[in-house]
Motif scaffolding. Sequence first.
Motif, PDB file in Angstrom:
ATOM      1  N   ARG A   1      -9.346 -10.104 -13.896  1.00  0.00           N
ATOM      2  CA  ARG A   1      -9.749  -9.310 -13.383  1.00  0.00           C
ATOM      3  C   ARG A   1      -8.949  -7.590 -13.033  1.00  0.00           C
ATOM      4  O   ARG A   1      -8.010  -8.407 -12.480  1.00  0.00           O
ATOM      5  CB  ARG A   1      -9.612 -10.023 -12.275  1.00  0.00           C
ATOM      6  CG  ARG A   1     -10.823 -10.897 -11.527  1.00  0.00           C
ATOM      7  CD  ARG A   1     -11.082 -10.652 -10.313  1.00  0.00           C
ATOM      8  NE  ARG A   1      -9.728 -10.848  -9.440  1.00  0.00           N
ATOM      9  CZ  ARG A   1      -9.251 -10.871  -8.375  1.00  0.00           C
ATOM     10  NH1 ARG A   1     -10.795 -11.725  -7.101  1.00  0.00           N
ATOM     11  NH2 ARG A   1      -7.776 -10.690  -7.609  1.00  0.00           N
TER      12      ARG A   1
ATOM     13  N   GLY B   1      -6.347  -4.811 -11.334  1.00  0.00           N
ATOM     14  CA  GLY B   1      -5.387  -4.898 -10.815  1.00  0.00           C
ATOM     15  C   GLY B   1      -5.532  -2.898 -10.228  1.00  0.00           C
ATOM     16  O   GLY B   1      -7.039  -2.719 -10.036  1.00  0.00           O
ATOM     17  N   PRO B   2      -5.301  -2.445  -9.010  1.00  0.00           N
ATOM     18  CA  PRO B   2      -5.763  -1.541  -8.372  1.00  0.00           C
ATOM     19  C   PRO B   2      -5.853  -0.485  -9.461  1.00  0.00           C
ATOM     20  O   PRO B   2      -4.924  -0.410 -10.366  1.00  0.00           O
ATOM     21  CB  PRO B   2      -4.664  -1.247  -7.328  1.00  0.00           C
ATOM     22  CG  PRO B   2      -3.635  -2.761  -6.960  1.00  0.00           C
ATOM     23  CD  PRO B   2      -4.042  -3.671  -8.585  1.00  0.00           C
TER      24      PRO B   2
ATOM     25  N   ARG C   1     -10.602  -7.515   3.184  1.00  0.00           N
ATOM     26  CA  ARG C   1      -9.463  -8.411   2.544  1.00  0.00           C
ATOM     27  C   ARG C   1      -9.199  -7.465   1.682  1.00  0.00           C
ATOM     28  O   ARG C   1      -9.078  -7.084   1.078  1.00  0.00           O
ATOM     29  CB  ARG C   1     -10.424  -9.165   1.330  1.00  0.00           C
ATOM     30  CG  ARG C   1     -11.334 -10.712   2.249  1.00  0.00           C
ATOM     31  CD  ARG C   1     -10.799 -11.765   2.515  1.00  0.00           C
ATOM     32  NE  ARG C   1     -12.123 -12.122   3.056  1.00  0.00           N
ATOM     33  CZ  ARG C   1     -11.470 -13.876   4.272  1.00  0.00           C
ATOM     34  NH1 ARG C   1     -10.569 -12.919   4.444  1.00  0.00           N
ATOM     35  NH2 ARG C   1     -12.592 -13.996   4.851  1.00  0.00           N
ATOM     36  N   CYS C   2      -7.348  -7.755   2.388  1.00  0.00           N
ATOM     37  CA  CYS C   2      -6.609  -7.484   1.059  1.00  0.00           C
ATOM     38  C   CYS C   2      -6.652  -7.431   0.253  1.00  0.00           C
ATOM     39  O   CYS C   2      -6.415  -8.830  -0.575  1.00  0.00           O
ATOM     40  CB  CYS C   2      -5.128  -7.855   2.111  1.00  0.00           C
ATOM     41  SG  CYS C   2      -3.735  -7.076   1.283  1.00  0.00           S
ATOM     42  N   ARG C   3      -6.420  -6.761  -0.937  1.00  0.00           N
ATOM     43  CA  ARG C   3      -6.428  -6.019  -2.186  1.00  0.00           C
ATOM     44  C   ARG C   3      -5.721  -7.289  -2.871  1.00  0.00           C
ATOM     45  O   ARG C   3      -4.908  -8.703  -4.088  1.00  0.00           O
ATOM     46  CB  ARG C   3      -6.330  -5.554  -3.508  1.00  0.00           C
ATOM     47  CG  ARG C   3      -6.526  -5.806  -4.560  1.00  0.00           C
ATOM     48  CD  ARG C   3      -7.353  -5.749  -5.052  1.00  0.00           C
ATOM     49  NE  ARG C   3      -8.934  -5.442  -4.861  1.00  0.00           N
ATOM     50  CZ  ARG C   3      -9.138  -3.707  -5.736  1.00  0.00           C
ATOM     51  NH1 ARG C   3      -9.115  -3.819  -6.781  1.00  0.00           N
ATOM     52  NH2 ARG C   3     -10.374  -3.463  -4.554  1.00  0.00           N
ATOM     53  N   HIS C   4      -4.699  -8.272  -2.125  1.00  0.00           N
ATOM     54  CA  HIS C   4      -3.145  -8.860  -2.112  1.00  0.00           C
ATOM     55  C   HIS C   4      -2.760 -10.198  -1.972  1.00  0.00           C
ATOM     56  O   HIS C   4      -3.334 -11.051  -2.810  1.00  0.00           O
ATOM     57  CB  HIS C   4      -1.866  -7.766  -2.074  1.00  0.00           C
ATOM     58  CG  HIS C   4      -0.392  -8.415  -2.684  1.00  0.00           C
ATOM     59  ND1 HIS C   4      -0.210  -8.625  -4.449  1.00  0.00           N
ATOM     60  CD2 HIS C   4       0.443  -8.952  -2.102  1.00  0.00           C
ATOM     61  CE1 HIS C   4       0.783  -9.197  -4.418  1.00  0.00           C
ATOM     62  NE2 HIS C   4       1.490  -9.509  -3.142  1.00  0.00           N
TER      63      HIS C   4
ATOM     64  N   HIS D   1      -5.303 -11.144   0.545  1.00  0.00           N
ATOM     65  CA  HIS D   1      -6.582 -11.687   0.757  1.00  0.00           C
ATOM     66  C   HIS D   1      -6.997 -11.923   2.428  1.00  0.00           C
ATOM     67  O   HIS D   1      -7.643 -12.827   2.808  1.00  0.00           O
ATOM     68  CB  HIS D   1      -6.988 -13.003   0.285  1.00  0.00           C
ATOM     69  CG  HIS D   1      -7.037 -12.556  -1.510  1.00  0.00           C
ATOM     70  ND1 HIS D   1      -7.800 -11.491  -2.277  1.00  0.00           N
ATOM     71  CD2 HIS D   1      -6.372 -13.156  -2.057  1.00  0.00           C
ATOM     72  CE1 HIS D   1      -7.676 -11.961  -3.292  1.00  0.00           C
ATOM     73  NE2 HIS D   1      -7.005 -12.654  -3.197  1.00  0.00           N
TER      74      HIS D   1
ATOM     75  N   LYS E   1      -7.083   0.886   4.526  1.00  0.00           N
ATOM     76  CA  LYS E   1      -7.075   1.386   2.772  1.00  0.00           C
ATOM     77  C   LYS E   1      -6.395   2.217   2.854  1.00  0.00           C
ATOM     78  O   LYS E   1      -5.872   3.172   3.440  1.00  0.00           O
ATOM     79  CB  LYS E   1      -8.519   1.105   2.612  1.00  0.00           C
ATOM     80  CG  LYS E   1      -9.375   2.422   3.210  1.00  0.00           C
ATOM     81  CD  LYS E   1     -10.333   2.445   2.550  1.00  0.00           C
ATOM     82  CE  LYS E   1     -11.240   3.801   2.262  1.00  0.00           C
ATOM     83  NZ  LYS E   1     -12.666   3.756   2.009  1.00  0.00           N
TER      84      LYS E   1
ATOM     85  N   VAL F   1      -7.898   1.489  -1.834  1.00  0.00           N
ATOM     86  CA  VAL F   1      -8.056   0.085  -1.842  1.00  0.00           C
ATOM     87  C   VAL F   1      -7.102  -0.831  -1.166  1.00  0.00           C
ATOM     88  O   VAL F   1      -6.538   0.181  -0.082  1.00  0.00           O
ATOM     89  CB  VAL F   1      -6.539  -0.811  -3.174  1.00  0.00           C
ATOM     90  CG1 VAL F   1      -6.301  -1.680  -3.233  1.00  0.00           C
ATOM     91  CG2 VAL F   1      -6.863  -0.057  -5.038  1.00  0.00           C
TER      92      VAL F   1
ATOM     93  N   LEU G   1      -5.177  -2.769   2.180  1.00  0.00           N
ATOM     94  CA  LEU G   1      -4.061  -3.679   1.568  1.00  0.00           C
ATOM     95  C   LEU G   1      -3.312  -3.908   3.427  1.00  0.00           C
ATOM     96  O   LEU G   1      -4.115  -3.410   4.086  1.00  0.00           O
ATOM     97  CB  LEU G   1      -3.184  -2.984   1.449  1.00  0.00           C
ATOM     98  CG  LEU G   1      -3.058  -2.652  -0.530  1.00  0.00           C
ATOM     99  CD1 LEU G   1      -2.361  -1.877  -1.580  1.00  0.00           C
ATOM    100  CD2 LEU G   1      -2.746  -4.114  -0.878  1.00  0.00           C
TER     101      LEU G   1
ATOM    102  N   CYS H   1       1.950  -5.879   2.447  1.00  0.00           N
ATOM    103  CA  CYS H   1       1.354  -5.857   1.190  1.00  0.00           C
ATOM    104  C   CYS H   1       1.334  -4.665   1.124  1.00  0.00           C
ATOM    105  O   CYS H   1       1.252  -4.095  -0.263  1.00  0.00           O
ATOM    106  CB  CYS H   1      -0.139  -6.534   0.617  1.00  0.00           C
ATOM    107  SG  CYS H   1      -0.134  -8.044   0.862  1.00  0.00           S
TER     108      CYS H   1
END
Length: 80
Positions: free
Chosen positions: A24, A26-27, A46-49, A51, A57, A63, A65, A73
């Motif tokens: 996948r 990354g940002p 959900r936080c990308r790092h 979850h 965002k 994104v 976070l 994060c």
Amino acid sequence: MHHKVFRETLAEELAEVGSPSTARPGPPPAPSGAHHRPVHISGRLRCRHCHAKTPLKCSSCDVPLCLVPGCDCYNNLYKL
């Protein structure tokens, strides 16, 4: 199918899943000159790092976070 053949096939398929071509991304990179700034959103994503659910965002990357005590994060990734 014998158990050994199954295990070998499974190992090969798992190796393909972890290969760089299927990993996948990354940002997305921020536009040049853009600054990373957290903004509140309606609801939670959900936080990308980590979850965890977060109401923040990045305004330039879009994104989600975390930015809460004990789980930061946003600053860990972007080093504001």
